[in-house]
Design a protein around this motif. Structure first.
Motif, PDB file in Angstrom:
ATOM      1  N   LYS A   1      -2.612   6.033   7.326  1.00 17.33           N
ATOM      2  CA  LYS A   1      -2.870   7.293   6.630  1.00 17.33           C
ATOM      3  C   LYS A   1      -3.795   8.184   7.448  1.00 17.33           C
ATOM      4  O   LYS A   1      -3.931   9.366   7.176  1.00 17.33           O
TER       5      LYS A   1
ATOM      6  N   MET B   1      -7.713  -4.092 -10.411  1.00 15.43           N
ATOM      7  CA  MET B   1      -6.498  -4.232  -9.609  1.00 15.43           C
ATOM      8  C   MET B   1      -6.705  -3.900  -8.133  1.00 15.43           C
ATOM      9  O   MET B   1      -6.148  -4.564  -7.265  1.00 15.43           O
ATOM     10  N   THR B   2      -7.451  -2.843  -7.835  1.00 18.90           N
ATOM     11  CA  THR B   2      -7.472  -2.365  -6.451  1.00 18.90           C
ATOM     12  C   THR B   2      -8.863  -2.086  -5.904  1.00 18.90           C
ATOM     13  O   THR B   2      -8.990  -1.798  -4.716  1.00 18.90           O
ATOM     14  N   ASP B   3      -9.875  -2.137  -6.750  1.00 19.29           N
ATOM     15  CA  ASP B   3     -11.216  -1.781  -6.301  1.00 19.29           C
ATOM     16  C   ASP B   3     -11.272  -0.322  -5.838  1.00 19.29           C
ATOM     17  O   ASP B   3     -12.099   0.053  -5.012  1.00 19.29           O
TER      18      ASP B   3
ATOM     19  N   ALA C   1     -13.148   1.667   3.293  1.00 18.77           N
ATOM     20  CA  ALA C   1     -12.090   2.545   2.777  1.00 18.77           C
ATOM     21  C   ALA C   1     -11.414   3.315   3.912  1.00 18.77           C
ATOM     22  O   ALA C   1     -10.187   3.446   3.944  1.00 18.77           O
TER      23      ALA C   1
ATOM     24  N   LEU D   1      -3.280  -5.096   2.800  1.00 17.33           N
ATOM     25  CA  LEU D   1      -4.059  -4.070   2.097  1.00 17.33           C
ATOM     26  C   LEU D   1      -3.989  -4.221   0.575  1.00 17.33           C
ATOM     27  O   LEU D   1      -4.685  -3.522  -0.154  1.00 17.33           O
ATOM     28  N   ALA D   2      -3.131  -5.120   0.132  1.00 21.08           N
ATOM     29  CA  ALA D   2      -3.001  -5.332  -1.319  1.00 21.08           C
ATOM     30  C   ALA D   2      -4.106  -6.254  -1.816  1.00 21.08           C
ATOM     31  O   ALA D   2      -4.638  -7.059  -1.055  1.00 21.08           O
TER      32      ALA D   2
ATOM     33  N   GLY E   1      -3.544   1.462   7.243  1.00 19.31           N
ATOM     34  CA  GLY E   1      -2.340   1.809   6.490  1.00 19.31           C
ATOM     35  C   GLY E   1      -1.651   3.055   7.026  1.00 19.31           C
ATOM     36  O   GLY E   1      -0.789   3.615   6.350  1.00 19.31           O
TER      37      GLY E   1
ATOM     38  N   GLN F   1      -9.258   1.022   5.868  1.00 22.60           N
ATOM     39  CA  GLN F   1      -8.011   0.745   5.132  1.00 22.60           C
ATOM     40  C   GLN F   1      -6.994   1.864   5.376  1.00 22.60           C
ATOM     41  O   GLN F   1      -5.814   1.593   5.617  1.00 22.60           O
ATOM     42  N   ASN F   2      -7.461   3.094   5.296  1.00 21.07           N
ATOM     43  CA  ASN F   2      -6.544   4.220   5.522  1.00 21.07           C
ATOM     44  C   ASN F   2      -6.033   4.236   6.964  1.00 21.07           C
ATOM     45  O   ASN F   2      -4.885   4.602   7.210  1.00 21.07           O
TER      46      ASN F   2
ATOM     47  N   PRO G   1      -1.137   2.918   0.075  1.00 20.54           N
ATOM     48  CA  PRO G   1      -1.846   4.071  -0.511  1.00 20.54           C
ATOM     49  C   PRO G   1      -0.910   5.067  -1.187  1.00 20.54           C
ATOM     50  O   PRO G   1      -1.325   5.801  -2.085  1.00 20.54           O
TER      51      PRO G   1
ATOM     52  N   GLY H   1      -8.260  -4.710  -2.212  1.00 20.91           N
ATOM     53  CA  GLY H   1      -8.853  -5.115  -3.486  1.00 20.91           C
ATOM     54  C   GLY H   1     -10.244  -5.687  -3.291  1.00 20.91           C
ATOM     55  O   GLY H   1     -11.030  -5.189  -2.496  1.00 20.91           O
TER      56      GLY H   1
ATOM     57  N   LEU I   1       0.556  -2.386  -4.582  1.00 19.29           N
ATOM     58  CA  LEU I   1      -0.865  -2.023  -4.698  1.00 19.29           C
ATOM     59  C   LEU I   1      -1.539  -1.913  -3.332  1.00 19.29           C
ATOM     60  O   LEU I   1      -2.679  -1.486  -3.227  1.00 19.29           O
ATOM     61  N   GLY I   2      -0.834  -2.336  -2.295  1.00 17.48           N
ATOM     62  CA  GLY I   2      -1.416  -2.298  -0.955  1.00 17.48           C
ATOM     63  C   GLY I   2      -0.989  -1.085  -0.164  1.00 17.48           C
ATOM     64  O   GLY I   2      -1.390  -0.912   0.983  1.00 17.48           O
TER      65      GLY I   2
ATOM     66  N   ALA J   1       4.284  -4.131  -0.858  1.00 13.88           N
ATOM     67  CA  ALA J   1       3.083  -4.520  -1.615  1.00 13.88           C
ATOM     68  C   ALA J   1       2.648  -3.268  -2.358  1.00 13.88           C
ATOM     69  O   ALA J   1       1.981  -2.402  -1.794  1.00 13.88           O
TER      70      ALA J   1
ATOM     71  N   PRO K   1      -6.077   1.097  -1.802  1.00  8.10           N
ATOM     72  CA  PRO K   1      -6.580   1.176  -0.430  1.00  8.10           C
ATOM     73  C   PRO K   1      -7.130   2.571  -0.108  1.00  8.10           C
ATOM     74  O   PRO K   1      -6.601   3.554  -0.615  1.00  8.10           O
ATOM     75  N   GLY K   2      -8.114   2.602   0.736  1.00  5.45           N
ATOM     76  CA  GLY K   2      -8.830   3.854   0.961  1.00  5.45           C
ATOM     77  C   GLY K   2      -9.461   4.256  -0.365  1.00  5.45           C
ATOM     78  O   GLY K   2     -10.121   3.443  -1.005  1.00  5.45           O
ATOM     79  N   TYR K   3      -9.203   5.496  -0.772  1.00  7.17           N
ATOM     80  CA  TYR K   3      -9.655   5.937  -2.087  1.00  7.17           C
ATOM     81  C   TYR K   3      -8.449   6.317  -2.955  1.00  7.17           C
ATOM     82  O   TYR K   3      -8.559   7.142  -3.850  1.00  7.17           O
TER      83      TYR K   3
ATOM     84  N   SER L   1       1.811  -9.497   5.628  1.00 11.54           N
ATOM     85  CA  SER L   1       2.337  -8.129   5.563  1.00 11.54           C
ATOM     86  C   SER L   1       1.617  -7.273   4.523  1.00 11.54           C
ATOM     87  O   SER L   1       1.506  -6.066   4.671  1.00 11.54           O
ATOM     88  N   ASP L   2       1.123  -7.884   3.468  1.00  8.34           N
ATOM     89  CA  ASP L   2       0.520  -7.084   2.398  1.00  8.34           C
ATOM     90  C   ASP L   2      -1.007  -7.155   2.440  1.00  8.34           C
ATOM     91  O   ASP L   2      -1.653  -7.209   1.407  1.00  8.34           O
TER      92      ASP L   2
ATOM     93  N   LYS M   1     -19.061   0.634   2.145  1.00  8.32           N
ATOM     94  CA  LYS M   1     -17.843   0.906   1.364  1.00  8.32           C
ATOM     95  C   LYS M   1     -17.017   2.021   2.017  1.00  8.32           C
ATOM     96  O   LYS M   1     -15.796   1.971   2.034  1.00  8.32           O
ATOM     97  N   ALA M   2     -17.718   3.019   2.550  1.00  6.24           N
ATOM     98  CA  ALA M   2     -17.005   4.109   3.226  1.00  6.24           C
ATOM     99  C   ALA M   2     -16.265   3.580   4.448  1.00  6.24           C
ATOM    100  O   ALA M   2     -15.104   3.915   4.689  1.00  6.24           O
TER     101      ALA M   2
END
Lengths: 528, 319
Positions: free
Chosen positions: A494, B259-261, A485, A320-321, A492, A488-489, B177, A238, B174-175, B172, B264-266, A317-318, A481-482
């Motif tokens: 991904k 909520m998430t900006d 993001a 990324l939220a 997470g 984050q992936n 993807p 967020g 929203l956390g 979570a 996560p990621g896109y 734990s959360d 920002k890239a």
């Protein structure tokens, strides 16, 4: 989990980004810049001999507008030293100039976005509190103060206004071609801006030691986690995701200490007045990326990604939220053992919040060869503030070019001259909390009280050095920002490490092309 | 009164129609005070709504940062859109959100409206209307922040899941993807749609009782009455909400922004949010204008298709 849970809320972030963009250099580590900085004025207190007694100009009348970061009311003053002292400076100046008036124009939201809008609309305040944001620090929008600095400051005994400043403070305000577009008050002594808070009671309960190296950190985190507690709060989702950039950048900075960064210092575009050690400009970062001095495919990025991910097992734990504003500051509540903190967090913690446990601050632990082949054991650099144990800039002034045609310009300059005169700088240093100090002053002397000393310990930076490098945010907001993001992936699960780095490489290449296309005056085709 | 009697051929409209043999100037002069009174509003609408839009169209062909950079690049911004991974990733997200919004708009509030409409007790109808509309006074940002809290790891959703023994699926929301976009869809559950429901209800209440009585005598009750009588007669409202939902779905980015900006990621990025970031964070105003222009054209196209091909019974009767 919340903004306040992480405590570094958006406003705090803005303040820190401001300071992060601020960086002031170690006085002795660089040569003076020929276009603006005097070679003989290392310190205001040791400035040139008095030319004449200061005589405040009389009869200045009128009102000018001053864009300030938020509303500087009693609440702000209680939390933020700069606002408190700036308000007092304003009152002192108004006593000298009773016919004058200052209208504070609170800047809402992000400073750089706000000022761009005002500059676009031609409605910018006469003078504004503004840091050295790469995207707005452009000479075409701001008044070059060089000619004014060659004149005498009526509030000073020095021959020229220029003599009231340390050379590094002036260098901090220089644009690409030597235009001096930012002036600031000198805050002596090294106080960094970014460190970690730790809950000593949780460490004791888990049988863990406060870490100094990354491997010690992982050991301590494991013990804390095994004891059923959360070792670290890391904002990563967020509107707290920007905190990932701090972690990533400082890890990168440590790993690149002896590999990439020396190349960065060497490969400087000769037309740029940028100086190694100060925050790299977008131009300098574009130059480094285009010439290959810096590469996303380099080992430093790869190692930094791996280290951050390895550390993430010890975060909430959360992570990324987005922060849940309802749950408050977890560190203050004793739910997490460590979190990021800006120096501005310390005063409210000491005076108002007063956590119900023993606590202190530590620098992000050093990465040694035990953790990574690139580990050098270098201490965490600060993002902003002084790394040099000499000084940092505070209360920055920038004058929009639109003020040049206004009758308020003499008032603005007089106010700036008053605030930056040696007498006021000394006053500012004495009254700032934590106070300015002469290099070499031990922290025990600055803070005889142990609680306060422990609180400020990690920010005390009485060594020569440089600022931390935030490689991609220096290039552009889009690159930053890239990076966030993609990370984050990766965190997470991904993206694999290779996929993440491939994506980042592509994103940065695209961003580099855009930034170069947007700046044809750089003549980037000539870079080699 | 038959359907034909209710058609859109009211005599008042005909009476007010200007005579064809009068010149435009004569007609304007005849209503000069009305024109004068409407002029300030029309002028302000032109100034603040149409002029910026026209400037945005013009600027979409420029590399423009709002202040310094101002260079004509033809279709450069549009070709950049085709290579922008963030924008490309945001399009499926937008389509999912849009289809979900359309589905919700056309089901839940409509069902609520029909159920309330069919209640025999007028006082109960009134109170249910009030009950459904009162939540609309809560500012949308408050609602969004509440839902952000509900979706947190210690939030209401997970508390309920744990209470019913579904600990294994807590997360979570929203956390992650994989779930963040669907969590955003969940905001506002049960999507009662206060105002939308009221519009549907108003349409239903406008159906002549004689028609309902006749249909009932013919044996049309329950679902049959809904499909054959009620739905065709409120197609005007349905069509309106299809258009509004499409416009809102393509333009709106407040939910992912707050909520998430977009993360996560896109995973929750939508084109309108990409446009917003391009303008406000990257200061690429020309590029943002180009995204805005394309969004406008898409909205315009979908609205046209809706107007052209989804016809209402009432309009049909009116011809």
């Amino acid at each position: 989990m919340s903004e306040s849970r992480g405590k570094l809320n958006r406003r705090g972030f803005l303040r820190l980004s401001a300071v992060a963009a601020t960086g002031v250099v170690a006085a002795g580590c660089v040569p003076a810049v020929p276009t603006a900085a005097p070679t003989t004025a290392p310190d205001a207190s040791a400035a040139t001999a008095p030319a004449s007694e200061p005589v405040a100009p009389a009869g200045l009348a009128g009102k000018f507008t001053w864009g300030t970061q938020g509303k500087w009311d009693e609440k702000t003053e209680a939390e933020w030293e700069t606002a408190r002292l700036a308000n007092q400076l304003m009152k002192k100046w108004l006593e000298k100039q009773p016919e004058a008036q200052i209208e504070q124009v609170p800047i809402a939201g992000a400073l750089n976005e706000w000022i761009r809008t005002q500059l676009t609309g031609g409605t910018a305040p006469d003078v504004t509190f503004m840091w050295r944001y790469p995207d707005i620090f452009r000479a075409e929008w701001w008044l070059d103060l060089n000619p004014e600095l060659d004149k005498k400051n009526p509030y000073s005994t020095n021959a020229m206004w220029r003599d009231d400043f340390r050379s590094d403070i002036l260098e901090y305000g220089l644009a690409e071609k030597g235009e001096l577009i930012l002036l600031a008050v000198t805050l002596k002594g090294g106080w960094g801006q970014v460190a970690w808070l730790y809950n000593e009671d949780m460490f004791k309960k888990a049988g863990a030691q406060v870490p100094k190296t990354w491997s010690e950190l992982l050991v301590a985190c494991k013990k804390i986690k095994d004891a059923g507690m959360i070792p670290f709060y890391q904002g990563a989702g967020g509107d707290s995701a920007w905190m990932l950039d701090w972690l990533f950048s400082l890890v990168f900075d440590m790993l690149a200490e002896k590999t990439v960064l020396p190349k960065l210092w060497e490969h400087i575009d000769p037309t740029d007045k940028w100086k190694p050690g100060t925050p790299p400009s977008a131009k300098q970062m574009a130059h480094a990326l285009k010439t290959g001095a810096l590469s996303v495919k380099g080992e430093e990025f790869k190692e930094a990604f791996k280290i951050v991910k390895d550390f993430s097992q010890y975060w909430q734990s959360d992570f990324l939220a987005p922060p849940d504003t309802a749950s408050g500051d977890w560190w203050t509540q004793g739910k997490v053992a460590m979190r990021w903190a800006g120096m501005w967090d310390i005063k409210p913690l000491l005076n108002e919040i007063q956590p119900a446990f023993e606590w202190g601050t530590l620098l992000m632990p050093s990465i040694t060869s035990e953790t990574s082949a690139l580990g050098t054991g270098a201490a965490q650099r600060h993002l902003g503030g002084s790394e040099g144990g000499s000084a940092r800039a505070d209360l920055p002034f920038m004058v929009p070019k639109t003020t040049l045609d206004k009758p308020t310009l003499p008032l603005v300059l007089d106010f700036m001259q008053f605030c930056t005169a040696p007498e006021q700088i000394d006053w500012f240093n004495k009254n700032y909390d934590p106070p300015g100090y002469e290099p070499g002053t031990p922290i025990e002397q600055i803070f005889p009280d142990e609680k306060k000393r422990k609180a400020y310990q990690a920010y005390y930076t009485d060594v020569e050095g440089r600022n931390g490098v935030q490689p991609l945010s220096a290039l552009s907001n889009g690159a930053n920002k890239a990076q966030i993001a993609i990370m984050q992936n990766y965190l997470g699960d991904k993206l694999s490490l290779d996929q993440a780095l491939d994506q980042l490489d592509q994103a940065v290449a695209q961003e580099l092309d855009k930034v170069i296309a947007e700046n044809p005056d750089w003549n980037a085709n000539d870079w080699q | 009164m038959s359907l034909a009697d209710r058609s859109l051929k009211p005599t008042m409209q005909t009476a007010n129609r200007p005579k064809e043999d009068q010149s435009l100037l004569a007609r304007i002069m005849k209503s000069k005070y009305l024109y004068l009174m409407v002029l300030p509003t029309a002028g302000l609408v032109l100034l603040f709504s149409y002029l910026p839009a026209l400037i945005a169209i013009y600027r979409s062909f420029y590399m423009w940062d709002g202040i310094r950079l101002d260079k004509f690049i033809g279709f450069g911004n549009f070709s950049t859109m085709l290579q922008d991974p963030v924008l490309l990733e945001s399009i499926p997200n937008m389509l999912k959100l849009l289809l979900f919004s359309l589905f919700i708009t056309l089901t839940v509030p409509l069902t609520n409206a029909v159920l309330i409409y069919r209640l025999a007790h007028a006082r109960m109808q009134y109170w249910l209307r009030v009950l459904f509309i009162v939540p609309a006074v809560v500012p949308s940002v408050v609602t969004i922040l509440l839902w952000t809290s509900f979706f947190s790891s210690d939030g209401l959703i997970n508390i309920i899941l744990r209470a019913v023994g579904l600990d294994t699926i807590t997360r979570a929301w929203l956390g992650d993807p994989d779930t963040a976009l669907y969590a955003i869809m969940g905001v506002g559950f049960p999507w009662a749609g206060g105002l939308t429901m009221l519009f549907y209800l108003a349409g239903l209440m406008n159906i002549p009782e004689s028609l309902i009585d006749a249909a009932t005598v013919d044996g049309a009750t329950g679902l049959r009455r809904f499909w054959s009588i009620e739905l065709p007669l409120i197609m005007g409202q349905v069509k309106l909400f299809i258009i509004l939902t499409i416009i809102g779905g393509l333009q709106n980015f407040s939910l992912p922004l707050i909520m998430t900006d977009g993360g996560p990621g896109y995973s929750t990025m939508v084109p309108a949010l990409r446009m917003y970031y391009a303008a406000t964070q990257e200061f690429r105003m020309g590029y943002a204008s180009a995204i805005g222009l394309v969004l406008f054209l898409v909205i315009f196209g979908l609205t046209y298709v809706n107007l052209r091909y989804i016809r209402t019974t009432v309009e049909f009767e009116a011809q």
